[in-house]
Enzyme design. Sequence first.
Site: not given
Length: 257
Positions: A113, A221, A223
């Site tokens: 990001c 994202h 994660e």
Amino acid sequence: MTRPIIGIIGNATLINDTYQTQAAGIMNTEAVAQVSGGLPLIVPADPACASVPELLEACDGFLFTGGRPNVHPEEYGEAETPAHGAFDRNRDAVTLPLIRALVERGQPFFGICRGFQEVNVAMGGSLHPEIRDLPGRENHRMPPDGTVEEKFALRHKVTVSEGGPFHRLFGATEVMTNTLHGQGINRAGRRIVIDGHAPDGTPEATYVEGALGFTLSVQWHPEYRAAEDPVSRPLFEAFGEAARAWARGRQPLRMSA
């Protein structure tokens, strides 16, 4: 062997609007520890705390995280406007020269990001201040309401180049991702290869052409639920493999085409 040390770039944060901290999301630390197999080390994004040479020696790889403040437009030769939002000049002062040094050394990094945008700016590129204001573009921002699951839900496809590094990791040229960003790449930096796009043409996946090491970055994202998601997991696994290779003998593991 011991786990490779992964420097996770922190973000300046206020607790209770009073107490200043440097923080990293648990999603990031868990993805590094559980999927990359690294030892997560939160790096304060403040040049008064650590120099680039010190960071290069202390860590085997780096995760350039997302964050609410944006890269300051002066870093790519443009004047600040209200559309550019909030900034963190201390983070700019750490991450931009660090990225350039990592590319030069072949030391692995993974951009997410804001980190994706930092890599582009570090290599001489520029950013659009607000993607949703461009003709034909969608709103890529995080939904303002809802649960964490709703905010990080898969929202659009990303198409990557056939035979490229992302295709090799995913085993597919089309994947589904979340989207939680306002800015995006305008002009690609030197050696930045845009290898994946959203349906509206927004750049979503890049690497540094000719780099000796792992330089993959994504605008979404990964994660979030990295251990479970079939797109996120191979990204963090490959990043961990590259960090272990560096830790063993400071040898880069190349991931570009």
